[in-house]
Design a protein around this motif. Structure first.
Motif, PDB file in Angstrom:
ATOM      1  N   LEU A  50       0.837  -1.193   0.000  1.00 33.89           N
ATOM      2  CA  LEU A  50       0.000   0.000   0.000  1.00 33.89           C
ATOM      3  C   LEU A  50       0.875   1.247   0.000  1.00 33.89           C
ATOM      4  O   LEU A  50       1.970   1.261   0.553  1.00 33.89           O
ATOM      5  CB  LEU A  50      -0.909   0.028   1.228  1.00 33.89           C
ATOM      6  CG  LEU A  50      -1.919  -1.109   1.378  1.00 33.89           C
ATOM      7  CD1 LEU A  50      -2.803  -0.853   2.596  1.00 33.89           C
ATOM      8  CD2 LEU A  50      -2.773  -1.258   0.133  1.00 33.89           C
ATOM      9  N   ALA A  51       0.363   2.297  -0.611  1.00 33.61           N
ATOM     10  CA  ALA A  51       1.080   3.571  -0.618  1.00 33.61           C
ATOM     11  C   ALA A  51       1.042   4.197   0.769  1.00 33.61           C
ATOM     12  O   ALA A  51       0.174   3.871   1.595  1.00 33.61           O
ATOM     13  CB  ALA A  51       0.449   4.510  -1.640  1.00 33.61           C
ATOM     14  N   ASP A  52       1.972   5.096   1.041  1.00 34.08           N
ATOM     15  CA  ASP A  52       1.919   5.883   2.260  1.00 34.08           C
ATOM     16  C   ASP A  52       0.574   6.606   2.309  1.00 34.08           C
ATOM     17  O   ASP A  52       0.094   7.121   1.294  1.00 34.08           O
ATOM     18  CB  ASP A  52       3.061   6.898   2.275  1.00 34.08           C
ATOM     19  CG  ASP A  52       3.099   7.706   3.556  1.00 34.08           C
ATOM     20  OD1 ASP A  52       3.672   7.228   4.526  1.00 34.08           O
ATOM     21  OD2 ASP A  52       2.531   8.818   3.559  1.00 34.08           O
ATOM     22  N   PHE A  53      -0.059   6.635   3.480  1.00 35.87           N
ATOM     23  CA  PHE A  53      -1.421   7.173   3.565  1.00 35.87           C
ATOM     24  C   PHE A  53      -1.487   8.661   3.219  1.00 35.87           C
ATOM     25  O   PHE A  53      -2.545   9.149   2.835  1.00 35.87           O
ATOM     26  CB  PHE A  53      -1.997   6.933   4.962  1.00 35.87           C
ATOM     27  CG  PHE A  53      -3.504   6.998   4.983  1.00 35.87           C
ATOM     28  CD1 PHE A  53      -4.260   5.998   4.401  1.00 35.87           C
ATOM     29  CD2 PHE A  53      -4.165   8.069   5.567  1.00 35.87           C
ATOM     30  CE1 PHE A  53      -5.654   6.056   4.398  1.00 35.87           C
ATOM     31  CE2 PHE A  53      -5.542   8.137   5.584  1.00 35.87           C
ATOM     32  CZ  PHE A  53      -6.295   7.127   4.994  1.00 35.87           C
ATOM     33  N   ARG A  54      -0.385   9.371   3.327  1.00 33.04           N
ATOM     34  CA  ARG A  54      -0.379  10.775   2.923  1.00 33.04           C
ATOM     35  C   ARG A  54      -0.720  10.927   1.436  1.00 33.04           C
ATOM     36  O   ARG A  54      -1.404  11.860   1.031  1.00 33.04           O
ATOM     37  CB  ARG A  54       0.984  11.386   3.253  1.00 33.04           C
ATOM     38  CG  ARG A  54       1.195  12.857   2.854  1.00 33.04           C
ATOM     39  CD  ARG A  54       0.126  13.809   3.390  1.00 33.04           C
ATOM     40  NE  ARG A  54      -0.260  13.555   4.750  1.00 33.04           N
ATOM     41  CZ  ARG A  54       0.442  13.917   5.825  1.00 33.04           C
ATOM     42  NH1 ARG A  54       1.590  14.574   5.676  1.00 33.04           N
ATOM     43  NH2 ARG A  54       0.000  13.634   7.046  1.00 33.04           N
ATOM     44  N   LYS A  55      -0.246   9.970   0.616  1.00 36.44           N
ATOM     45  CA  LYS A  55      -0.570  10.012  -0.810  1.00 36.44           C
ATOM     46  C   LYS A  55      -2.062   9.798  -1.037  1.00 36.44           C
ATOM     47  O   LYS A  55      -2.658  10.405  -1.931  1.00 36.44           O
ATOM     48  CB  LYS A  55       0.244   8.954  -1.561  1.00 36.44           C
ATOM     49  CG  LYS A  55       1.738   9.235  -1.603  1.00 36.44           C
ATOM     50  CD  LYS A  55       2.469   8.204  -2.443  1.00 36.44           C
ATOM     51  CE  LYS A  55       3.955   8.530  -2.515  1.00 36.44           C
ATOM     52  NZ  LYS A  55       4.701   7.523  -3.335  1.00 36.44           N
ATOM     53  N   VAL A  56      -2.671   8.941  -0.221  1.00 39.01           N
ATOM     54  CA  VAL A  56      -4.119   8.727  -0.310  1.00 39.01           C
ATOM     55  C   VAL A  56      -4.840  10.028   0.049  1.00 39.01           C
ATOM     56  O   VAL A  56      -5.781  10.445  -0.627  1.00 39.01           O
ATOM     57  CB  VAL A  56      -4.564   7.590   0.620  1.00 39.01           C
ATOM     58  CG1 VAL A  56      -6.078   7.441   0.605  1.00 39.01           C
ATOM     59  CG2 VAL A  56      -3.895   6.274   0.212  1.00 39.01           C
ATOM     60  N   GLY A  57      -4.379  10.676   1.130  1.00 39.83           N
ATOM     61  CA  GLY A  57      -4.981  11.947   1.517  1.00 39.83           C
ATOM     62  C   GLY A  57      -4.836  13.002   0.452  1.00 39.83           C
ATOM     63  O   GLY A  57      -5.791  13.759   0.167  1.00 39.83           O
TER      64      GLY A  57
END
Length: 360
Positions: free
Chosen positions: A236-243
């Motif tokens: 999974l990508a770092d959640f900051r990228k999702v944000g």
């Protein structure tokens, strides 16, 4: 339960499982049944799922069946809240929590684009947390990812390292988060039915953001780092990228309305129709400039602003033209940092006086 108890002593009075349920649709009924940040106190090693305020019947059943998942649902929801507050830190609405029970307050009763973002980021947080818990062996019903080998992966690279179980996390999040919406009864063509469709759509957009940003990660093997062999897995990508991705979707969100058939359609047909990855909303945002108890707006009075910025964090926009006050503040920060061989940085703490600007 065994997994939960490994992290918690039965003799400890503070032993508790924090569950912040990402189903932000619970915000709809804040006045009578607010979305809590509930605590499932462990008594006799049994989380009291039936006593968690705000859960629908379907969610209570899932809680009983998957008790070891509850901790990670809570962690995912907390991750979503923190990311929301980061993304909107310089906006008039800054995703503030207002008290210990209602999280974002009455703002969530309005089907605005801000509400759309909170649904999406919260659903994404649960996918993220559950998928990683599977990989780490924390859940009894899942393990490492079983995703199919990517077709474009070089033939001599191995596939099958212990990856994040996105497929399981996605399916469980969909089952748990959407359960409350699926159980609602409403009158066809009503505002409530439009809001239900909006909620489900934005939940899905959040899950897809996590899925779309997942990528293949590889590790080299070989004598003296020759990388003669690579093992790869899904990560999974770092959640900051999702944000960041969902914040872009927020900026381009589409306002919708119900048509006579009970389906959501665009208000303005001049633009492309939103996809399942986009955010949608049905109500205009309230005025976040001034405090309004009926809408839940906290206003911007007392907010810090940037005097030199022309963006949303600038004093002109943040303060909505009301002006600002200037004062001196003492700030403590790290300074005189030195790198020490091999592996750490040591800093001093310095105090300085800075000018700060606060909205009137």
């Amino acid at each position: 339960v065994d997994i939960v108890m490994k992290k918690c002593s039965l003799t400890s009075l503070d032993c508790r499982l924090i569950v912040i349920f990402c189903n932000v649709s619970l915000y709809r009924s804040l006045a009578m049944n607010p979305l809590l940040i509930p605590e499932a106190y462990i008594i006799g090693a049994q989380p009291l799922c039936s006593q968690l305020a705000g859960l629908s019947q379907g969610q209570k059943k899932l809680c009983q069946l998957y008790q070891d998942h509850m901790q990670y649902i809570g962690e995912g929801a907390k991750t979503g809240i923190k990311e929301c507050q980061y993304q909107f830190r310089n906006r008039r609405w800054n995703c503030s929590t207002v008290d210990n029970s209602s999280v974002f307050g009455r703002v969530m009763q309005i089907g605005s684009r801000e509400t759309a973002f909170t649904y999406a980021i919260s659903a994404a947080g649960v996918v993220n947390a559950v998928s990683r818990a599977c990989r780490e062996g924390e859940l009894s019903s899942c393990g490492c990812s079983r995703a199919a080998r990517p077709k474009d992966l070089p033939r001599d690279w191995l596939w099958g390292g212990c990856g994040d179980n996105l497929n399981y996390g996605y399916r469980f999040s969909k089952e748990f988060v959407d359960a409350r919406e699926r159980e609602k009864t409403y009158q066809k063509g009503s505002h409530e039915s439009a809001r239900l469709l909006m909620n489900l759509h934005n939940n899905e957009a959040g899950r897809r953001a996590v899925s779309d940003l997942a990528h293949v990660s590889c590790k080299c093997h070989g004598v003296s780092g020759s990388c003669s062999l690579k093992t790869c897995w899904l990560q999974l990508a770092d959640f900051r990228k999702v944000g960041d991705a969902l914040k872009e979707k927020y900026d381009s969100a589409t306002i919708m309305k119900l048509n006579p058939r009970g389906k959501l359609v665009q208000v303005n047909n001049k633009f492309n129709a939103p996809t399942s990855n986009d955010l949608i909303y049905i109500d205009q945002s309230p005025d976040y400039c001034v405090s309004n108890e009926s809408t839940g707006s906290l206003g911007t009075t007392g907010r810090l602003c940037n005097k030199t910025s022309e963006g949303m964090d600038g004093c002109e926009l943040m303060c909505c033209g009301r002006g600002y006050d200037q004062y001196k503040a003492q700030v403590v920060e790290r300074c005189h940092c030195k790198f020490h061989w091999c592996c750490y940085v040591k800093c001093k703490r310095c105090t300085k006086i800075v000018d700060q600007f606060v909205c009137k």
